[in-house]
Scaffold this active site. Sequence first.
Site, PDB file in Angstrom:
ATOM      1  N   GLN A  52       0.790  -1.221   0.000  1.00  0.00           N
ATOM      2  CA  GLN A  52       0.000   0.000   0.000  1.00  0.00           C
ATOM      3  C   GLN A  52       0.827   1.277   0.000  1.00  0.00           C
ATOM      4  O   GLN A  52       0.325   2.334  -0.364  1.00  0.00           O
ATOM      5  CB  GLN A  52      -0.951  -0.009   1.198  1.00  0.00           C
ATOM      6  CG  GLN A  52      -2.003  -1.084   1.089  1.00  0.00           C
ATOM      7  CD  GLN A  52      -2.885  -1.132   2.325  1.00  0.00           C
ATOM      8  OE1 GLN A  52      -2.583  -1.825   3.288  1.00  0.00           O
ATOM      9  NE2 GLN A  52      -3.967  -0.377   2.304  1.00  0.00           N
ATOM     10  N   HIS A 154       1.401  -9.406   4.552  1.00  0.00           N
ATOM     11  CA  HIS A 154       0.188  -8.578   4.504  1.00  0.00           C
ATOM     12  C   HIS A 154      -0.373  -8.618   3.073  1.00  0.00           C
ATOM     13  O   HIS A 154      -0.403  -7.615   2.374  1.00  0.00           O
ATOM     14  CB  HIS A 154       0.507  -7.150   4.962  1.00  0.00           C
ATOM     15  CG  HIS A 154      -0.691  -6.313   5.302  1.00  0.00           C
ATOM     16  ND1 HIS A 154      -0.843  -5.670   6.525  1.00  0.00           N
ATOM     17  CD2 HIS A 154      -1.797  -6.000   4.594  1.00  0.00           C
ATOM     18  CE1 HIS A 154      -1.992  -4.998   6.536  1.00  0.00           C
ATOM     19  NE2 HIS A 154      -2.588  -5.169   5.364  1.00  0.00           N
ATOM     20  N   ASN A 198      -1.448 -11.258   8.269  1.00  0.00           N
ATOM     21  CA  ASN A 198      -2.493 -10.269   8.532  1.00  0.00           C
ATOM     22  C   ASN A 198      -3.828 -10.674   7.911  1.00  0.00           C
ATOM     23  O   ASN A 198      -3.890 -10.943   6.713  1.00  0.00           O
ATOM     24  CB  ASN A 198      -2.080  -8.910   7.953  1.00  0.00           C
ATOM     25  CG  ASN A 198      -3.165  -7.870   8.120  1.00  0.00           C
ATOM     26  OD1 ASN A 198      -3.457  -7.429   9.227  1.00  0.00           O
ATOM     27  ND2 ASN A 198      -3.805  -7.501   7.022  1.00  0.00           N
ATOM     28  N   GLU A 199      -4.874 -10.711   8.729  1.00  0.00           N
ATOM     29  CA  GLU A 199      -6.259 -10.922   8.277  1.00  0.00           C
ATOM     30  C   GLU A 199      -6.425 -12.024   7.241  1.00  0.00           C
ATOM     31  O   GLU A 199      -6.798 -11.745   6.089  1.00  0.00           O
ATOM     32  CB  GLU A 199      -6.822  -9.625   7.685  1.00  0.00           C
ATOM     33  CG  GLU A 199      -7.239  -8.605   8.704  1.00  0.00           C
ATOM     34  CD  GLU A 199      -7.914  -7.394   8.044  1.00  0.00           C
ATOM     35  OE1 GLU A 199      -8.415  -7.517   6.909  1.00  0.00           O
ATOM     36  OE2 GLU A 199      -7.958  -6.335   8.670  1.00  0.00           O
ATOM     37  N   GLU A 406      -5.293  -2.484  13.985  1.00  0.00           N
ATOM     38  CA  GLU A 406      -5.825  -1.553  12.986  1.00  0.00           C
ATOM     39  C   GLU A 406      -7.157  -1.033  13.481  1.00  0.00           C
ATOM     40  O   GLU A 406      -7.990  -1.797  13.992  1.00  0.00           O
ATOM     41  CB  GLU A 406      -6.093  -2.238  11.636  1.00  0.00           C
ATOM     42  CG  GLU A 406      -4.896  -2.409  10.755  1.00  0.00           C
ATOM     43  CD  GLU A 406      -5.284  -2.913   9.356  1.00  0.00           C
ATOM     44  OE1 GLU A 406      -6.415  -2.622   8.887  1.00  0.00           O
ATOM     45  OE2 GLU A 406      -4.456  -3.602   8.752  1.00  0.00           O
TER      46      GLU A 406
HETATM   47  C1  LIG Z   1     -12.966  -6.927   8.309  1.00  0.00           C
HETATM   48  O1  LIG Z   1     -13.964  -7.913   8.258  1.00  0.00           O
HETATM   49  C2  LIG Z   1     -15.213  -7.470   7.819  1.00  0.00           C
HETATM   50  C3  LIG Z   1     -16.197  -8.591   7.928  1.00  0.00           C
HETATM   51  O2  LIG Z   1     -15.697  -9.742   7.384  1.00  0.00           O
HETATM   52  C4  LIG Z   1     -15.100  -6.932   6.402  1.00  0.00           C
HETATM   53  O3  LIG Z   1     -16.331  -6.491   5.937  1.00  0.00           O
HETATM   54  C5  LIG Z   1     -14.109  -5.801   6.405  1.00  0.00           C
HETATM   55  O4  LIG Z   1     -13.908  -5.330   5.111  1.00  0.00           O
HETATM   56  C6  LIG Z   1     -12.801  -6.214   6.994  1.00  0.00           C
HETATM   57  N1  LIG Z   1     -11.965  -5.060   7.163  1.00  0.00           N
HETATM   58  C7  LIG Z   1     -10.764  -4.977   6.676  1.00  0.00           C
HETATM   59  C8  LIG Z   1      -9.995  -3.728   6.925  1.00  0.00           C
HETATM   60  O5  LIG Z   1     -10.272  -5.878   6.064  1.00  0.00           O
END
Ligand SMILES: *[C@@H]1O[C@H](CO)[C@@H](O)[C@H](O)[C@H]1NC(C)=O
Length: 499
Positions: A52, A154, A198-199, A406
């Site tokens: 990013q 990430h 990350n996520e 975050e």
């Molecule tokens: C976090 O999770 C929610 C629900 O799954 C999603 O809508 C949202 O975009 C996510 N946020 C990020 C920053 O990834």
Amino acid sequence: MYRETNFCIERIIFCVLMLISYYFNRLEAADTCNTSIFPSTFKFGAGTSAFQIEGGWNEDGKSRSSWDWLSNTYSIYLNNATGNVASDSYHQYKQDVASMVAMGLQNYKFSLSWSRILPKGLNYSINQAGVKYYHNLLDELEAAGIEPLVTIYHWDTPYALDLLGGWTNPKMVDYFVAYADIAFSLFGDRVKLWATINEPKSFCEGILSVLVNIFPELPIGTYEYLCGHYAILAHAKAYRLYKKKYQATQQGRVSLILNLSCNMGLTNSTADQEAAERKNLFEFGWFAHPIVYGDYPDIMQVVIANNSASQGFLISRLPKFTSSEKLLIKGAYDFIMVNTYTSYMVTMANYSNSPSYQNDLQTSTSQSSEWLSSGLSTLKVHPEGTRKVLKWISDTYSSPEIIITENGFSDNTAILNDTDRIRFINATLTNIRLSMCSDSVNVTGYFYWSLIDSMEWNNGYTVKFGLVQVDFDSENRTRTLKDSAYYYKNLIQTRLIIG
Ligand SMILES: *[C@@H]1O[C@H](CO)[C@@H](O)[C@H](O)[C@H]1NC(C)=O
Ligand SMILES: *[C@@H]1O[C@H](CO)[C@@H](O)[C@H](O)[C@H]1NC(C)=O
Ligand SMILES: *[C@@H]1O[C@H](CO)[C@@H](O)[C@H](O)[C@H]1NC(C)=O
Ligand SMILES: *[C@@H]1O[C@H](CO)[C@@H](O)[C@H](O)[C@H]1NC(C)=O
Ligand SMILES: *[C@@H]1O[C@H](CO)[C@@H](O)[C@H](O)[C@H]1NC(C)=O
Ligand SMILES: *[C@@H]1O[C@H](CO)[C@@H](O)[C@H](O)[C@H]1NC(C)=O
Ligand SMILES: *[C@@H]1O[C@H](CO)[C@@H](O)[C@H](O)[C@H]1NC(C)=O
Ligand SMILES: *[C@@H]1O[C@H](CO)[C@@H](O)[C@H](O)[C@H]1NC(C)=O
Ligand SMILES: *[C@@H]1O[C@H](CO)[C@@H](O)[C@H](O)[C@H]1NC(C)=O
Ligand SMILES: *[C@@H]1O[C@H](CO)[C@@H](O)[C@H](O)[C@H]1NC(C)=O
Ligand SMILES: *[C@@H]1O[C@H](CO)[C@@H](O)[C@H](O)[C@H]1NC(C)=O
């Protein structure tokens, strides 16, 4: 007789001392839990990620990442944007650190670009120029006294590894661990806080809304869970490797970052409360249950097996952990890291028989029209949600230490007098402090997203989260501190939520 009396007296004195110390500890606890001031140990930071902000996408030996490929081939799905220059932090990292110094930032979260360090994705050839970039950045941070939190992955997979199936390839576990090993060995003398991944939900499931346009044959409903499964194993193996090979000398702490919105029942009905809990478990529990308890949440195992069967699958679309894998993953974290932005009202949706994570989740969501809008239509402002998210995590996972990695507010204009962002940060921190004092949740840090305006994935450059404005039309991507940066500076200095 004498000895017994003496013993008794000693015990009485001991008990009295215990009582006095208990009383003073309680006083101290009540005293330190003043809801308008944060403890001096609380970490205030801000974050970014490599794709990013860095740019320099093909410079000095870096190869393409999945996002370089996507944005240069299908930018139509990303608001016509690429990350080729982005915020130009590959060249302007000194300006970034200067901005951090100007706002008195103490903690900075950034991510490493895998394809900058290992252009082939594999560990047989290391790109020294890429390594040098991160050493330079860490030098600057060290000189400024800023503590790094480094995310190893990430979302920017080396494209070479995507050609092998990316996160749906079981070999990805070893590829990731080999990369993490290199990151720990190169930077671990100076990095004490590590986020492996990350996520995972976002790159295993969220990205599908883009990918299905490009690959209509993508096996939705299977892809999500294979990807999540290997991401969990990759994290856990990297965690175990750190403990075995680096913990004694480097003394760092390692976890992964998960994403959770505040999910509330649409009404107080049992059905809606259960729908909200179901969404929490599918969203956060998908990854946190394996790491904390050693397996997927029961509801995911039951629902996905059942739905798979009625769809004609012979085995569940949700993979199973072997018993040795359960031992590997259970407890593979030193603390919990959560990204949280917004809230939803949740109710059950009707069942649809086509395979997908969304149909397994089977909920529908809405947001209150009373919540302030932001630069992203999906991220309405509801700061009270942060407190509920923290309480749910604390209650569900035995009161772990939690760092918010975050949280942020976006607009579309990057205005410098960003009062809405200031109100957002203040209201969120008010709720975090209430969570610490009134709900006894152990929150130890807050990283605002993001330090600087950047390439916001499929939203391109239309959405601005930064405390620092980046002029994307200027050759050098000129940086200017927004009012929120000065607000944050004062908050970090005084630790006070200001009236
Ligand atoms: C976090 O999770 C929610 C629900 O799954 C999603 O809508 C949202 O975009 C996510 N946020 C990020 C920053 O990834
Ligand atoms: C909380 O701390 C602030 C700043 O130190 C102080 O002004 C205030 O009186 C304290 N409140 C309580 C209830 O102790
Ligand atoms: C992207 O570019 C194409 C072609 O120039 C244009 O038709 C489209 O409107 C643009 N999309 C956005 C979101 O700017
Ligand atoms: C590369 O990874 C393998 C394991 O996959 C490991 O045995 C080897 O030592 C690693 N090489 C380097 C240079 O780190
Ligand atoms: C749900 O119950 C709580 C307290 O029990 C109440 O404050 C709230 O208004 C109720 N919400 C709805 C949507 O009925
Ligand atoms: C199992 O699937 C059927 C549809 O085939 C559905 O009606 C039922 O509610 C599901 N049960 C569970 C526990 O998900
Ligand atoms: C579910 O289906 C029923 C019957 O078709 C319909 O009345 C109802 O509105 C649907 N519910 C949702 C949440 O879509
Ligand atoms: C919070 O977690 C940290 C790190 O594990 C620990 O040192 C501290 O004692 C915990 N604080 C509370 C109030 O539980
Ligand atoms: C910010 O500044 C601009 C230009 O000076 C002004 O038009 C706008 O009203 C200001 N906005 C706020 C929220 O103060
Ligand atoms: C951009 O930065 C370079 C190197 O710091 C400098 O030489 C150049 O003058 C700058 N250009 C602009 C437009 O500020
Ligand atoms: C910050 O929040 C407090 C409540 O905790 C409120 O009294 C104050 O007005 C807010 N300040 C700003 C600048 O929004």
